[in-house]
Scaffold this motif. Structure first.
Motif, PDB file in Angstrom:
ATOM      1  N   LYS A   1      -1.384  -2.717  -7.666  1.00 37.03           N
ATOM      2  CA  LYS A   1      -1.787  -1.998  -6.460  1.00 37.03           C
ATOM      3  C   LYS A   1      -1.833  -0.497  -6.738  1.00 37.03           C
ATOM      4  O   LYS A   1      -2.707   0.215  -6.252  1.00 37.03           O
ATOM      5  N   THR A   2      -0.897  -0.012  -7.527  1.00 36.69           N
ATOM      6  CA  THR A   2      -0.869   1.409  -7.858  1.00 36.69           C
ATOM      7  C   THR A   2      -2.084   1.805  -8.693  1.00 36.69           C
ATOM      8  O   THR A   2      -2.680   2.871  -8.491  1.00 36.69           O
ATOM      9  N   ILE A   3      -2.471   0.947  -9.637  1.00 33.97           N
ATOM     10  CA  ILE A   3      -3.677   1.208 -10.422  1.00 33.97           C
ATOM     11  C   ILE A   3      -4.896   1.253  -9.506  1.00 33.97           C
ATOM     12  O   ILE A   3      -5.766   2.124  -9.640  1.00 33.97           O
ATOM     13  N   GLU A   4      -4.951   0.328  -8.551  1.00 34.84           N
ATOM     14  CA  GLU A   4      -6.067   0.296  -7.602  1.00 34.84           C
ATOM     15  C   GLU A   4      -6.133   1.598  -6.806  1.00 34.84           C
ATOM     16  O   GLU A   4      -7.211   2.164  -6.605  1.00 34.84           O
ATOM     17  N   VAL A   5      -4.986   2.091  -6.359  1.00 40.62           N
ATOM     18  CA  VAL A   5      -4.930   3.348  -5.605  1.00 40.62           C
ATOM     19  C   VAL A   5      -5.340   4.523  -6.492  1.00 40.62           C
ATOM     20  O   VAL A   5      -6.058   5.427  -6.050  1.00 40.62           O
ATOM     21  N   ALA A   6      -4.895   4.529  -7.743  1.00 43.38           N
ATOM     22  CA  ALA A   6      -5.262   5.609  -8.655  1.00 43.38           C
ATOM     23  C   ALA A   6      -6.783   5.667  -8.834  1.00 43.38           C
ATOM     24  O   ALA A   6      -7.373   6.758  -8.835  1.00 43.38           O
ATOM     25  N   ARG A   7      -7.417   4.513  -8.980  1.00 44.96           N
ATOM     26  CA  ARG A   7      -8.869   4.476  -9.118  1.00 44.96           C
ATOM     27  C   ARG A   7      -9.551   4.982  -7.843  1.00 44.96           C
ATOM     28  O   ARG A   7     -10.565   5.691  -7.896  1.00 44.96           O
TER      29      ARG A   7
ATOM     30  N   VAL B   1       1.970   6.545  -7.091  1.00 51.53           N
ATOM     31  CA  VAL B   1       0.824   6.864  -7.930  1.00 51.53           C
ATOM     32  C   VAL B   1       0.882   8.278  -8.514  1.00 51.53           C
ATOM     33  O   VAL B   1       0.508   8.501  -9.675  1.00 51.53           O
ATOM     34  N   GLY B   2       1.375   9.247  -7.753  1.00 46.48           N
ATOM     35  CA  GLY B   2       1.405  10.630  -8.229  1.00 46.48           C
ATOM     36  C   GLY B   2       2.360  10.849  -9.385  1.00 46.48           C
ATOM     37  O   GLY B   2       2.159  11.769 -10.195  1.00 46.48           O
TER      38      GLY B   2
ATOM     39  N   HIS C   1       0.831  -1.201   0.000  1.00 48.77           N
ATOM     40  CA  HIS C   1       0.000   0.000   0.000  1.00 48.77           C
ATOM     41  C   HIS C   1       0.870   1.256   0.000  1.00 48.77           C
ATOM     42  O   HIS C   1       0.632   2.205  -0.767  1.00 48.77           O
ATOM     43  N   ALA C   2       1.861   1.280   0.878  1.00 44.52           N
ATOM     44  CA  ALA C   2       2.723   2.459   0.998  1.00 44.52           C
ATOM     45  C   ALA C   2       3.431   2.749  -0.318  1.00 44.52           C
ATOM     46  O   ALA C   2       3.506   3.912  -0.762  1.00 44.52           O
ATOM     47  N   GLN C   3       3.969   1.720  -0.949  1.00 40.72           N
ATOM     48  CA  GLN C   3       4.682   1.925  -2.210  1.00 40.72           C
ATOM     49  C   GLN C   3       3.725   2.424  -3.295  1.00 40.72           C
ATOM     50  O   GLN C   3       4.097   3.266  -4.120  1.00 40.72           O
TER      51      GLN C   3
END
Length: 402
Positions: A335-341, A33-34, A26-28
């Motif tokens: 995971k990054t795609i999930e965070v972006a969404r 993501v930004g 999650h942290a990574q």
């Protein structure tokens, strides 16, 4: 909480509970993501909570969080935390999420949503009352190639779907001498179905839609495992090592087969499916998740067969990571795609890949499968599962084999 009421304009304060493997993932993702996506919100790593202050402090420094604490309640109450990310053992998902929602926070929780269906019901109700955004970590669905598969199915490109077989098989519990752990505890949502089978079920729903009823057989193969705290002592195992499920869908006239096991010697991550239609087929495995196999009927004799689609910038979010096809993305990128969404949804753009309501439907399906195995009958599920979650386990919603 709306975007206008975040603690700092243009950013969102992230509080992470837990710093194990999934906490670090999650942290990574929040850190990456930004730089990869053009987002209306930038995550600010505000606070990390863990079981000890020393561990929390070290993890916060390693992962880039501004503050640390040893009590998740302190994190939830902090006014600088707008989004609570939960990567704790399963039994803590519900109390942390409920507290965060009561405080008006957005919530990003790892799967499974909760240990019991009753908890999932209360979490969904709390999320609707709070009016904040929720997401649950079924990040395999973030794969751009699965988005392609879903589009192919929905468009009718391979015709009417006539067959579906899904699987999630791993081998990390294949050794009978593997020690008893939380995965063996029913009160921790233990068992192969809850631990890994939920991914296979989520994939079937993602591709084919809501499940109308399920018939299942759950099996315990290794009935005792060593107690890690007391050498030479064995503990009884009552959870499932494998599960086989037949699924019927509300809108598709087919019976799908989904199976899961953590006893599949030699399998690291066989999460996948085969779909057949009247004009073609699809095949996918997470072990090669940058590939999707596509078959189109009607080729000349001797020239027919599956061909491989390689992930590339033409496939949705892949292009955020690499401008060239065939170079592959990895687990952390999903995971990054999930965070972006999730961040886009908080800003009012789109929806999370899986929110609390969708995760509750997956939990209800798992619960129905367990009950089906126990009672040896088909169990029906309402189409609007979250709204009727309290009725899922009711005898009125079961029916004899037909």
């Amino acid at each position: 909480m709306s975007i206008a009421t975040l603690s700092s304009p243009g950013t969102i304060g992230v509080g992470l509970v837990g710093s194990g493997f999934m906490g670090r993932a999650h942290a990574q993702a929040f850190r990456a993501v930004g730089g990869l996506f053009d987002l209306p919100l930038r995550p600010r790593l505000s606070m990390l909570a863990d079981t000890t202050m020393d561990g929390a402090t070290r993890a916060a420094a390693s992962l880039g969080f501004e503050h640390a604490c040893d009590d998740w309640r302190e994190l939830v109450a902090d006014p600088n935390v707008d989004l609570v990310a939960i990567t704790t053992p399963n039994a803590l998902h519900a109390p942390i999420a409920l507290a965060a929602l009561a405080a008006g926070k957005h919530v990003y929780c790892e799967k499974p949503l909760s240990v019991t269906l009753d908890e999932a019901t209360r979490m969904c109700a709390a999320a609707r009352a709070a009016g904040t955004v929720t997401a649950v970590g079924f990040n395999y669905l973030a794969n751009p190639m699965l988005q392609v598969a879903r589009e192919i199915v929905a468009s009718g490109e391979i015709g009417e779907i006539t067959f579906y077989r899904g699987i999630h098989a791993e081998d990390f519990m294949a050794d009978p001498a593997a020690p008893f752990s939380w995965r063996c505890r029913p009160d921790q949502a233990g068992g192969a179905l809850a631990d890994i089978g939920s991914h296979a079920l989520s994939m079937a729903r993602f591709l084919l839609g809501d499940v109308e009823r399920v018939f299942a057989s759950l099996d315990t193969i290794h009935h005792r495992r060593p107690d890690p705290a007391r050498p030479g002592t064995m503990l009884p195992v009552t959870i499932d090592d494998s599960a086989h499920m037949l699924l019927r869908f509300h809108d598709r006239p087919l019976t799908a087969h989904v199976c899961t096991t953590w006893l599949a010697s030699g399998r690291d991550m066989q999460l996948g499916f085969e779909i057949a239609g009247t004009r073609g087929g699809l095949s996918f495995s997470q072990e090669r998740f940058n590939e999707l196999r596509l078959y189109r009927a009607g080729e000349a004799p001797g020239r027919s067969g599956f061909r491989t689609l390689h992930a590339g910038p033409a496939h949705g979010d892949y292009g955020a990571f690499c401008p060239a096809p065939g170079h592959q993305i990895g687990f952390g990128d999903l995971k990054t795609i999930e965070v972006a969404r999730l961040l886009g949804a908080i800003a009012g753009h789109g929806t999370p890949i899986v929110d609390f309501d969708s995760a509750a439907m997956i939990a209800a399906l798992s619960d129905a499968a367990r009950r089906s195995s126990l009672e040896e009958r088909w169990i029906s599920l309402p189409r609007d599962a979250p709204a009727a979650a309290a009725a899922y386990a009711s005898p009125a919603n079961s029916e004899v084999d037909r």
